[in-house]
Design a protein around this motif. Structure first.
Motif, PDB file in Angstrom:
ATOM      1  N   UNK A   1       2.540  22.074   7.830  1.00 47.19           N
ATOM      2  CA  UNK A   1       1.723  22.436   8.997  1.00 47.19           C
ATOM      3  C   UNK A   1       0.419  21.640   9.057  1.00 47.19           C
ATOM      4  N   UNK A   2       0.106  20.999   7.961  1.00 42.46           N
ATOM      5  CA  UNK A   2      -1.165  20.298   7.891  1.00 42.46           C
ATOM      6  C   UNK A   2      -1.004  18.797   8.069  1.00 42.46           C
ATOM      7  N   UNK A   3       0.223  18.365   8.278  1.00 48.73           N
ATOM      8  CA  UNK A   3       0.462  16.921   8.310  1.00 48.73           C
ATOM      9  C   UNK A   3       0.411  16.334   9.710  1.00 48.73           C
ATOM     10  N   UNK A   4       0.018  17.133  10.669  1.00 48.16           N
ATOM     11  CA  UNK A   4      -0.105  16.579  12.014  1.00 48.16           C
ATOM     12  C   UNK A   4       0.973  17.080  12.939  1.00 48.16           C
ATOM     13  N   UNK A   5       0.543  17.403  14.138  1.00 51.17           N
ATOM     14  CA  UNK A   5       1.432  17.941  15.158  1.00 51.17           C
ATOM     15  C   UNK A   5       2.544  16.949  15.469  1.00 51.17           C
ATOM     16  N   UNK A   6       3.780  17.377  15.253  1.00 44.88           N
ATOM     17  CA  UNK A   6       4.927  16.545  15.615  1.00 44.88           C
ATOM     18  C   UNK A   6       5.195  15.383  14.685  1.00 44.88           C
ATOM     19  N   UNK A   7       4.586  15.377  13.505  1.00 47.28           N
ATOM     20  CA  UNK A   7       4.743  14.196  12.642  1.00 47.28           C
ATOM     21  C   UNK A   7       6.180  13.961  12.204  1.00 47.28           C
ATOM     22  N   UNK A   8       6.991  15.007  12.196  1.00 48.89           N
ATOM     23  CA  UNK A   8       8.360  14.837  11.703  1.00 48.89           C
ATOM     24  C   UNK A   8       9.393  14.893  12.828  1.00 48.89           C
ATOM     25  N   UNK A   9       8.928  14.901  14.073  1.00 48.93           N
ATOM     26  CA  UNK A   9       9.872  14.973  15.196  1.00 48.93           C
ATOM     27  C   UNK A   9      10.506  13.596  15.390  1.00 48.93           C
ATOM     28  N   UNK A  10      11.845  13.533  15.462  1.00 49.09           N
ATOM     29  CA  UNK A  10      12.493  12.229  15.662  1.00 49.09           C
ATOM     30  C   UNK A  10      11.967  11.535  16.918  1.00 49.09           C
ATOM     31  N   UNK A  11      11.927  10.206  16.862  1.00 43.96           N
ATOM     32  CA  UNK A  11      11.318   9.431  17.947  1.00 43.96           C
ATOM     33  C   UNK A  11      12.015   9.681  19.288  1.00 43.96           C
ATOM     34  N   UNK A  12      13.317   9.970  19.250  1.00 43.60           N
ATOM     35  CA  UNK A  12      14.042  10.145  20.514  1.00 43.60           C
ATOM     36  C   UNK A  12      14.013  11.585  21.023  1.00 43.60           C
ATOM     37  N   UNK A  13      13.243  12.444  20.364  1.00 38.67           N
ATOM     38  CA  UNK A  13      13.164  13.841  20.814  1.00 38.67           C
ATOM     39  C   UNK A  13      11.790  14.096  21.446  1.00 38.67           C
ATOM     40  N   UNK A  14      11.807  14.773  22.582  1.00 42.84           N
ATOM     41  CA  UNK A  14      10.554  15.123  23.242  1.00 42.84           C
ATOM     42  C   UNK A  14      10.463  16.644  23.248  1.00 42.84           C
ATOM     43  N   UNK A  15       9.906  17.196  22.179  1.00 39.96           N
ATOM     44  CA  UNK A  15       9.911  18.656  22.031  1.00 39.96           C
ATOM     45  C   UNK A  15       8.626  19.259  22.582  1.00 39.96           C
ATOM     46  N   UNK A  16       8.775  20.475  23.103  1.00 32.47           N
ATOM     47  CA  UNK A  16       7.603  21.223  23.567  1.00 32.47           C
ATOM     48  C   UNK A  16       7.092  22.044  22.385  1.00 32.47           C
ATOM     49  N   UNK A  17       6.309  21.387  21.540  1.00 24.68           N
ATOM     50  CA  UNK A  17       5.882  22.027  20.293  1.00 24.68           C
ATOM     51  C   UNK A  17       4.976  23.221  20.566  1.00 24.68           C
ATOM     52  N   UNK A  18       5.076  24.191  19.690  1.00 25.15           N
ATOM     53  CA  UNK A  18       4.270  25.408  19.796  1.00 25.15           C
ATOM     54  C   UNK A  18       2.779  25.067  19.757  1.00 25.15           C
ATOM     55  N   UNK A  19       1.989  25.797  20.539  1.00 26.01           N
ATOM     56  CA  UNK A  19       0.566  25.438  20.653  1.00 26.01           C
ATOM     57  C   UNK A  19      -0.213  25.647  19.356  1.00 26.01           C
ATOM     58  N   UNK A  20       0.317  26.463  18.472  1.00 22.01           N
ATOM     59  CA  UNK A  20      -0.413  26.642  17.214  1.00 22.01           C
ATOM     60  C   UNK A  20      -0.096  25.557  16.187  1.00 22.01           C
ATOM     61  N   UNK A  21       0.824  24.684  16.512  1.00 23.47           N
ATOM     62  CA  UNK A  21       1.075  23.541  15.635  1.00 23.47           C
ATOM     63  C   UNK A  21       0.005  22.508  15.959  1.00 23.47           C
ATOM     64  N   UNK A  22      -0.919  22.331  15.037  1.00 18.34           N
ATOM     65  CA  UNK A  22      -1.991  21.360  15.279  1.00 18.34           C
ATOM     66  C   UNK A  22      -2.324  20.695  13.961  1.00 18.34           C
ATOM     67  N   UNK A  23      -3.547  20.318  13.763  1.00 12.35           N
ATOM     68  CA  UNK A  23      -3.885  19.626  12.532  1.00 12.35           C
ATOM     69  C   UNK A  23      -4.978  20.378  11.787  1.00 12.35           C
ATOM     70  N   UNK A  24      -4.605  21.407  11.075  1.00 12.89           N
ATOM     71  CA  UNK A  24      -5.641  22.227  10.426  1.00 12.89           C
ATOM     72  C   UNK A  24      -6.319  21.528   9.250  1.00 12.89           C
ATOM     73  N   UNK A  25      -5.738  20.441   8.777  1.00 11.36           N
ATOM     74  CA  UNK A  25      -6.339  19.705   7.644  1.00 11.36           C
ATOM     75  C   UNK A  25      -6.683  20.641   6.493  1.00 11.36           C
ATOM     76  N   UNK A  26      -5.721  21.409   6.062  1.00  5.63           N
ATOM     77  CA  UNK A  26      -5.937  22.310   4.939  1.00  5.63           C
ATOM     78  C   UNK A  26      -6.173  21.489   3.678  1.00  5.63           C
TER      79      UNK A  26
END
Lengths: 390, 497
Positions: free
Chosen positions: A312-337
């Motif tokens: 959850x701390x590695x960046x919003x959408x960092x692991x989403x495949x390049x060909x996928x356009x997902x509507x990521x949840x708004x709480x997925x962000x970059x908390x920098x824990x």
């Protein structure tokens, strides 16, 4: 020979007879109508609109209960009995092992015939509170859910006809179904009801966290309390979806975790027509007993709680495949824990462990089959200890 | 003339010295006396200070001074206690997981206690208890929220100044009956005041500015938002349904007598957040919320529009939730002063206006569906999408003083006997069956041993001794308080099968 067989059967049914419990399982009260109703310390509280989400002292959501002691106990036998699989090799409990938090410790579960599945077995603790079942939330009831893995080709690979024939031909099950359902003919819905009844008894609400929540603040260590505060902080935001008291808000969330290497993208709830916006979405799982159920996420991609938290701390959408356009949840962000905060969260999650109401694994099964070997692991000792060890 | 000047010159140093003298020696906290009204009359005006907490008798007063931790006082406090925090810096996260605590900053010589997050700490104040009052703090440089409530009922959050603090300034969530009044909040990257999944809320007399959203009422019911000064945000006041939350609707919101001006700040919300989709220059935004009344606001200088009403389908960043109704129904726009809005509106609005053969600067834009909505005196506004709305059947909300509960939301009162039963079934039966061996000895055996001595049993479970070679030692039940231990002992000794 035939006479001998009859004699043997007769002696089995008397000397080795099975009968179903007439008492409710722990934490359940027997009420009028032979129903077992759950009672817990959370009954002291209310919750907004009875949704069962809130803070430390919030009531639980509506739950499935009211099954009879006999149905619950029959469900227990069925749950552990490999007779329910097509080749009699695998029981429900094979993937939902009591010693592994009612999961199986594998990234992907495998079926009776050895086929590898595409998702990780979810824990069944507190499953009686859930409104949606399966990772993608496709079932609404425990009864509906129970039959699906049993009949799925890559899981228990049974058929309704074979299942019912096996049960009906068994020495003990017809009598047990008569005790539970007052019936002479075993039917599929009874199997589903019994399994639902047993699963509704898998209740874990007496962890050290719960002691804290009910007001005994010494129950958690300083480290765990720090973790709890990071967990519910608006930086980490874990509690926004993993909301107490069950540590799930029971919604579908698109968070964009990676699949294991070589596995195709799993669209999750998004395969349902009209649910395209939920592509890549999965049900928010409960975190109770989470320390027991590694690896984590729908495909078991993360081996440890630390890895799962770091995701959850590695960046919003960092692991989403390049060909996928997902509507990521708004709480997925970059908390920098910080690394320290990840450790604190992990420590806190460990305080959610409670297996004090683990049901007994049957020593013998009505089918006469042996308990599958994966279930021979000893259950860890009762963990409902009080007080923190600092 | 000359005389006066001299007199003043003579007096000033004395006053200055006197002030120093008093502040130096007697930094006294205010007493917690009852308020006294000007005329002594019984009738309460609109201005009467609202309270949602029945404070009852004040317990112990804990004073916290610089160099001490507020949290130490919270840990020591019992329900009913007051924690007075003196001016100075406090670098900590305060969490209150107990009921009936008044956390009160003491202001001396205009200086208030500052909760300072050093851009390092997550949240300033978290609470999950009921009847929590938080007042008179200055909160700044936290990364998460200023003040966050999780399911606490009957809260009062007032007279706080919150600057440059993370995601939400004040964020009560999952609570009933709460008051957010007289706070000044700025520099927040989501909403300055965010009421989430809560019922019976009053947000009044706050100043919110330089944030992405000023005041947000989300998945909440029965809220009044009045007399706030909402300026220089991206969007001013929002009434929302966010899909994908466990509580599914926003119903019954009154937005009245607010000053909503120049909310034209460029959107600096986090990518993917709901507010990141708000066009800069939005005065009021209604998304999928039902029964929202907009009355007597001054809405000026918001460059996109004074009021935008939209459903989920036309809003960016919204996910799908089959259980949420995406349509804003029964929106009721009464008289408002709207002026100089929409002067630099978005392209979508211009397209919509063209379909109605209109041009100019839109005060009100409605996109998507909306059923059973109404508007009074629409001719005064430049509108798009509301020309078919009928007039409302009423002209004001004067009959609604607020939507707070008449009595504080009561904690569920649980009789001792019930508590005993909950613990017996929820905890004891895990190890003790009525008859027969489970992990510990059967309840029948315990009953015969302790028959008329519940206190002895209550004492035993606090500190059990290993009694039987063939059973494991019982774990301490020290997390149960004394009353509960006795209650469960009594229950266990009287239970049948």
């Amino acid at each position: 020979m035939m006479l001998y067989g009859l004699l043997l059967a007769a002696s089995l049914s008397t000397a080795d007879g099975f009968s179903l419990s007439q008492s409710c399982p722990p934490s359940f009260e027997l009420v009028a109508g032979n129903q077992c109703k759950l009672v817990s310390r959370y009954d002291m509280y209310d919750s907004l609109q009875n949704k069962g989400v809130g803070g430390t002292q919030t009531a639980l959501p509506e739950r499935r209960d009211g099954f009879s002691p006999q149905q619950i106990d029959l469900g227990r036998y069925l749950f552990f009995d490999p007779l329910l699989s097509g080749n009699h090799q695998q029981a429900c409990a094979s993937c939902h092992q009591p010693a592994r938090g009612f999961a199986d410790g594998k990234a992907l579960s495998s079926g009776a015939n050895g086929q590898l599945g595409n998702r990780s077995a979810p824990s069944l603790w507190n499953v009686g509170f859930l409104k949606k079942l399966f990772w993608d939330g496709r079932s609404d009831t425990l009864e509906q859910q129970a039959l699906i893995p049993m009949l799925a080709e890559h899981e228990m690979a049974n058929t309704p006809a074979k299942l019912l024939a096996d049960l009906q031909a068994n020495n003990h099950y017809p009598a047990l179904f008569r005790q539970a359902f007052n019936t002479d003919r075993i039917e599929l819905p009874q199997v589903a009801t019994a399994l639902a009844a047993f699963q509704s008894s898998l209740v874990s609400l007496n962890s050290r966290y719960d002691h804290y929540a009910h007001g005994y603040h010494q129950a958690l260590t300083e480290q765990e309390i720090k973790g709890m505060n990071v967990f519910r902080s608006f930086v980490a935001r874990c509690a926004e979806c993993h909301t107490p008291p069950l540590f799930t808000n029971q919604q579908i969330a698109v968070i964009g975790t990676p699949e294991p290497d070589g596995m195709p993208f799993d669209a999750g709830a998004g395969v349902k027509p009209g649910w395209e916006k939920l592509r890549g979405g999965f049900k928010v799982p409960t975190l109770r007993n989470i320390a027991l159920t590694a690896p984590y996420m729908h495909s078991g991609r993360f081996a440890t709680l630390g890895e799962a938290t770091e995701f959850y701390s590695k960046g919003r959408g960092h692991a989403v495949p390049a060909n996928e356009d997902l509507l990521l949840h708004w709480h997925i962000w970059e908390p920098k824990l910080t690394a320290e905060e990840v450790e604190q969260i992990t420590a806190f999650l460990g305080s959610l462990t409670d297996q004090s109401l683990t049901p007994q694994t049957p020593k013998r099964l009505p089918s006469g089959l042996a308990l599958p070997s994966e279930l021979h692991t000893e259950l860890p000792p009762n963990t409902a200890t009080s007080g923190a060890t600092e | 003339m000359k005389k006066t000047t001299i007199a003043l010159a003579l007096l000033l140093p004395v006053a200055f010295i006197a002030g120093q003298y008093f502040s130096g020696t007697a930094q006294q906290a205010p007493s917690l006396a009852a308020d006294v009204s000007f005329s002594g009359g019984a009738a309460a005006s609109n201005n009467a200070k609202k309270s949602v907490i029945d404070h009852g008798e004040v317990g112990q007063v804990h004073q916290v001074k610089p160099g001490q931790l507020i949290m130490d006082a919270v840990k020591a406090a019992q329900p009913g206690d007051v924690i007075q925090v003196f001016p100075g810096d406090y670098v900590e996260t305060v969490y209150i997981d107990k009921d009936n605590i008044r956390l009160s900053g003491v202001i001396i010589d205009g200086k208030r206690p500052r909760l300072y997050g050093e851009n390092r700490l997550n949240d300033a104040i978290l609470y999950s208890g009921n009847n929590i009052l938080i007042e008179n703090f200055l909160i700044t440089k936290y990364k998460g929220n200023g003040i966050m409530g999780q399911a606490g009922n009957n809260f009062e959050i007032r007279h706080n100044i919150i600057e440059d603090t993370g995601v939400y300034g004040i964020f009560p969530q999952l609570g009933i009956n709460g008051l957010v009044e007289h706070n000044v909040i700025s520099g927040i990257e989501d909403a300055a005041i965010y009421v989430g999944m809560s019922d019976h809320i009053h947000v009044a007399n706050n100043e919110v500015f330089d944030s992405v959203a000023g005041i947000e009422i989300e998945n909440s019911r029965h809220a009044v938002v009045e007399n706030n000064f909402v300026h220089n945000n991206t969007g001013g006041i929002l009434a929302f349904v966010t899909p994908g939350l466990p509580i599914k609707d926003t119903v019954d919101v009154i937005i009245r007598n607010n000053w909503i001006s120049n909310n034209n700040t460029a959107n600096f919300g986090a990518p993917g957040s709901m507010v990141a989709g708000i066009p800069a220059g939005t005065g009021i935004l209604i998304m999928a919320a039902d029964e929202v009344i907009i009355e007597d606001n001054i809405i000026i200088g918001n460059k996109t529009a004074g009021i935008i009403i939209t459903d989920h389908q036309n809003a960016p960043n919204t996910t799908l939730d089959p259980e949420s109704d995406p349509t804003p129904d029964k929106v009721m726009i009464l008289n408002n002063l709207m002026y100089n809005n929409g002067y630099d509106t978005i392209a979508e609005a211009k397209v919509l206006m063209a379909t109605e053969l209109k041009q100019g600067q839109p005060d009100i834009i409605r996109v998507g569906n909306s059923n059973n909505s109404c508007i009074n005196n629409p001719q005064q506004y430049i509108t798009v999408g509301v020309s078919k709305w009928p007039a409302c059947s009423f002209t004001n909300t004067d009959s609604v003083l607020n939507y707070l509960l008449d009595e504080p939301a009561a904690p569920r009162t649980v009789a001792a006997e019930e508590k005993g039963k909950y613990v017996y079934l929820g905890v004891c039966t895990g190890c003790h069956a009525y008859t027969g061996r489970l992990i510990g000895p059967p309840v029948q055996v315990i009953q015969s041993l302790y028959m008329d001595e519940p206190q002895a049993l209550a004492d035993y479970i606090l500190n059990p001794l290993k009694k039987r070679d063939d059973y494991p030692a019982m774990p301490k039940q020290d997390y149960l308080d004394a009353e509960t231990r006795l209650a469960v002992a009594e229950y266990m000794l009287n239970v049948g099968n």
